[in-house]
Design a protein around this motif. Structure first.
Motif, mmCIF file in Angstrom:
data_model
loop_
_atom_site.group_PDB
_atom_site.id
_atom_site.type_symbol
_atom_site.label_atom_id
_atom_site.label_comp_id
_atom_site.label_asym_id
_atom_site.label_seq_id
_atom_site.Cartn_x
_atom_site.Cartn_y
_atom_site.Cartn_z
ATOM 1 N N ALA A 157 0.858 -1.187 0.000
ATOM 2 C CA ALA A 157 0.000 0.000 0.000
ATOM 3 C C ALA A 157 0.891 1.233 0.000
ATOM 4 O O ALA A 157 2.072 1.165 0.362
ATOM 5 C CB ALA A 157 -0.926 0.016 1.214
ATOM 6 N N ALA A 158 0.330 2.355 -0.409
ATOM 7 C CA ALA A 158 1.097 3.600 -0.420
ATOM 8 C C ALA A 158 0.152 4.785 -0.289
ATOM 9 O O ALA A 158 -1.035 4.688 -0.622
ATOM 10 C CB ALA A 158 1.921 3.717 -1.702
ATOM 11 N N ALA A 159 0.690 5.875 0.203
ATOM 12 C CA ALA A 159 -0.109 7.092 0.381
ATOM 13 C C ALA A 159 0.750 8.313 0.117
ATOM 14 O O ALA A 159 1.976 8.300 0.320
ATOM 15 C CB ALA A 159 -0.688 7.163 1.790
ATOM 16 N N ARG A 160 0.081 9.343 -0.357
ATOM 17 C CA ARG A 160 0.751 10.624 -0.582
ATOM 18 C C ARG A 160 -0.164 11.735 -0.105
ATOM 19 O O ARG A 160 -1.354 11.741 -0.417
ATOM 20 C CB ARG A 160 1.047 10.814 -2.072
ATOM 21 N N TRP A 161 0.359 12.634 0.709
ATOM 22 C CA TRP A 161 -0.408 13.799 1.099
ATOM 23 C C TRP A 161 0.491 15.023 1.102
ATOM 24 O O TRP A 161 1.710 14.925 1.035
ATOM 25 C CB TRP A 161 -1.096 13.622 2.440
ATOM 26 N N ARG A 162 -0.135 16.176 1.134
ATOM 27 C CA ARG A 162 0.610 17.430 1.106
ATOM 28 C C ARG A 162 0.093 18.331 2.220
ATOM 29 O O ARG A 162 -1.105 18.434 2.438
ATOM 30 C CB ARG A 162 0.473 18.115 -0.243
ATOM 31 N N VAL A 163 1.028 18.969 2.897
ATOM 32 C CA VAL A 163 0.701 19.835 4.025
ATOM 33 C C VAL A 163 0.707 21.293 3.558
ATOM 34 O O VAL A 163 1.679 21.757 2.939
ATOM 35 C CB VAL A 163 1.718 19.653 5.165
ATOM 36 N N TYR A 164 -0.382 21.968 3.839
ATOM 37 C CA TYR A 164 -0.493 23.404 3.572
ATOM 38 C C TYR A 164 -0.628 24.109 4.920
ATOM 39 O O TYR A 164 -1.743 24.348 5.397
ATOM 40 C CB TYR A 164 -1.704 23.693 2.692
ATOM 41 N N PRO A 165 0.505 24.442 5.563
ATOM 42 C CA PRO A 165 0.445 25.027 6.908
ATOM 43 C C PRO A 165 -0.112 26.443 6.922
ATOM 44 O O PRO A 165 -0.520 26.941 7.972
ATOM 45 C CB PRO A 165 1.905 25.007 7.363
ATOM 46 N N GLU A 166 -0.115 27.101 5.762
ATOM 47 C CA GLU A 166 -0.688 28.434 5.632
ATOM 48 C C GLU A 166 -1.752 28.405 4.535
ATOM 49 O O GLU A 166 -1.778 27.493 3.703
ATOM 50 C CB GLU A 166 0.402 29.455 5.268
ATOM 51 N N ASP A 167 -2.621 29.399 4.527
ATOM 52 C CA ASP A 167 -3.610 29.486 3.461
ATOM 53 C C ASP A 167 -2.897 29.471 2.116
ATOM 54 O O ASP A 167 -1.865 30.129 1.933
ATOM 55 C CB ASP A 167 -4.429 30.772 3.583
ATOM 56 N N GLU A 168 -3.449 28.691 1.180
ATOM 57 C CA GLU A 168 -2.800 28.514 -0.123
ATOM 58 C C GLU A 168 -3.267 29.592 -1.105
ATOM 59 O O GLU A 168 -4.443 29.668 -1.451
ATOM 60 C CB GLU A 168 -3.122 27.128 -0.698
ATOM 61 N N LEU A 169 -2.335 30.405 -1.567
ATOM 62 C CA LEU A 169 -2.636 31.399 -2.586
ATOM 63 C C LEU A 169 -2.604 30.720 -3.952
ATOM 64 O O LEU A 169 -1.604 30.100 -4.323
ATOM 65 C CB LEU A 169 -1.617 32.535 -2.543
ATOM 66 N N LEU A 170 -3.692 30.795 -4.685
ATOM 67 C CA LEU A 170 -3.794 30.124 -5.973
ATOM 68 C C LEU A 170 -3.134 30.959 -7.062
ATOM 69 O O LEU A 170 -3.570 32.075 -7.360
ATOM 70 C CB LEU A 170 -5.261 29.866 -6.320
ATOM 71 N N ILE A 171 -2.086 30.405 -7.641
ATOM 72 C CA ILE A 171 -1.343 31.083 -8.700
ATOM 73 C C ILE A 171 -1.853 30.658 -10.072
ATOM 74 O O ILE A 171 -1.955 31.461 -10.994
ATOM 75 C CB ILE A 171 0.162 30.782 -8.589
ATOM 76 N N LYS A 172 -2.201 29.374 -10.199
ATOM 77 C CA LYS A 172 -2.607 28.827 -11.489
ATOM 78 C C LYS A 172 -4.127 28.707 -11.577
ATOM 79 O O LYS A 172 -4.807 28.487 -10.568
ATOM 80 C CB LYS A 172 -1.981 27.449 -11.704
ATOM 81 N N SER A 173 -4.648 28.831 -12.787
ATOM 82 C CA SER A 173 -6.075 28.641 -13.034
ATOM 83 C C SER A 173 -6.400 27.156 -13.032
ATOM 84 O O SER A 173 -5.497 26.297 -13.084
ATOM 85 C CB SER A 173 -6.457 29.240 -14.389
ATOM 86 N N VAL A 174 -7.683 26.827 -12.991
ATOM 87 C CA VAL A 174 -8.106 25.427 -13.084
ATOM 88 C C VAL A 174 -7.597 24.815 -14.386
ATOM 89 O O VAL A 174 -7.088 23.691 -14.400
ATOM 90 C CB VAL A 174 -9.644 25.309 -13.003
ATOM 91 N N ASP A 175 -7.708 25.549 -15.481
ATOM 92 C CA ASP A 175 -7.259 25.030 -16.776
ATOM 93 C C ASP A 175 -5.773 24.702 -16.761
ATOM 94 O O ASP A 175 -5.348 23.673 -17.320
ATOM 95 C CB ASP A 175 -7.551 26.036 -17.886
ATOM 96 N N GLU A 176 -4.977 25.539 -16.133
ATOM 97 C CA GLU A 176 -3.526 25.291 -16.078
ATOM 98 C C GLU A 176 -3.206 24.065 -15.230
ATOM 99 O O GLU A 176 -2.336 23.253 -15.583
ATOM 100 C CB GLU A 176 -2.824 26.523 -15.521
ATOM 101 N N ILE A 177 -3.923 23.921 -14.120
ATOM 102 C CA ILE A 177 -3.693 22.757 -13.259
ATOM 103 C C ILE A 177 -4.094 21.473 -13.979
ATOM 104 O O ILE A 177 -3.386 20.459 -13.930
ATOM 105 C CB ILE A 177 -4.475 22.917 -11.948
ATOM 106 N N VAL A 178 -5.231 21.504 -14.665
ATOM 107 C CA VAL A 178 -5.705 20.323 -15.390
ATOM 108 C C VAL A 178 -4.748 19.974 -16.516
ATOM 109 O O VAL A 178 -4.441 18.788 -16.743
ATOM 110 C CB VAL A 178 -7.128 20.562 -15.928
ATOM 111 N N GLU A 179 -4.264 20.961 -17.227
ATOM 112 C CA GLU A 179 -3.329 20.703 -18.321
ATOM 113 C C GLU A 179 -2.090 19.975 -17.799
ATOM 114 O O GLU A 179 -1.588 19.041 -18.440
ATOM 115 C CB GLU A 179 -2.927 22.016 -18.995
#
Length: 224
Positions: A75-97
């Motif tokens: 089994a395996a797992a991956r998570w990411r910690v956001y200790p501060e509010d995340e400022l969104l730099i990329k648009s949804v389209d850029e993330i999906v691409e």
């Protein structure tokens, strides 16, 4: 069978990729045309994942559950910690691409694009805490986000996924953060048994984009 939880290393990616392909059969059939990727496509995707692993920042966590007797990754797992509010730099389209890379011949691009767009828009609606003057989400809440969790089908229901999930929850508790995740119908019972609450359920109708069937994905969170 006994297992231990260890950090995941780049050298583990090929074995994890093979196990994930067996664990996520329904997802693979949704995103890719045939049931099995060609050797060339699999190698390209593995190479991309190794590169992504090596480029991850200090916020990323990658762990594996290993059979103590055989050394097999079960089994395996991956998570990411956001200790501060995340400022969104990329648009949804850029993330999906970026999610569509690298493109392999088996990819159902229209299906994959629509699916990842649905998930990313849902995250912004649920986890968003600030919008701009045009109503677009520009900031997401502090959180620990579970990005992936799977168990090899031959080792399911032996506690490995729960142990990995508990490791994620413990880190969130120490940091005083919410755990955020998106679950398939198969994974939903585990998360709910561990105290997660379903916030929203998306039904993705793949036929509208040239795919097959309807697939449900539920957004969950747990307040530490």
């Amino acid at each position: 069978m006994t297992f231990e939880i260890l950090p995941l290393e780049p050298a583990d990616i090929p074995e994890c990729f093979a196990a994930a392909q067996k664990a996520f059969v329904e997802f693979s059939r949704l995103i890719f045309k045939p049931d099995h990727l060609s050797t060339e496509s699999a190698e390209l995707l593995i190479k991309s994942r190794i590169q992504g692993f090596n480029n991850r920042n200090l916020q990323s966590r990658n762990f594996k559950a290993v059979d103590c007797e055989t050394g097999t990754i079960i089994a395996a797992a991956r998570w990411r910690v956001y200790p501060e509010d995340e400022l969104l730099i990329k648009s949804v389209d850029e993330i999906v691409e970026a999610k569509l890379q690298p493109r392999v011949p088996e990819l159902r691009e229209d299906v994959a694009r629509a699916f990842y767009t649905m998930l990313n828009q849902g995250k912004r609606e649920i986890a968003g805490i600030e919008k701009d003057k045009d109503g677009r989400t520009v900031k997401l809440m502090r959180r620990v986000e579970l990005e992936s969790l799977f168990t090899h089908p031959s080792y399911q229901r032996r506690g490995a996924a729960r142990a990995l999930l508990q490791r994620c929850i413990q880190e969130a508790d120490l940091l005083g953060l919410v755990v955020y995740l998106e679950a398939t119908q198969d994974g939903k019972p585990l998360y709910e048994n561990c105290g997660f609450e379903a916030i929203r359920t998306h039904t993705f109708e793949a036929e509208k984009f040239g795919g097959e069937g309807a697939h449900q994905y539920t957004i969950h969170d747990m307040v530490s």
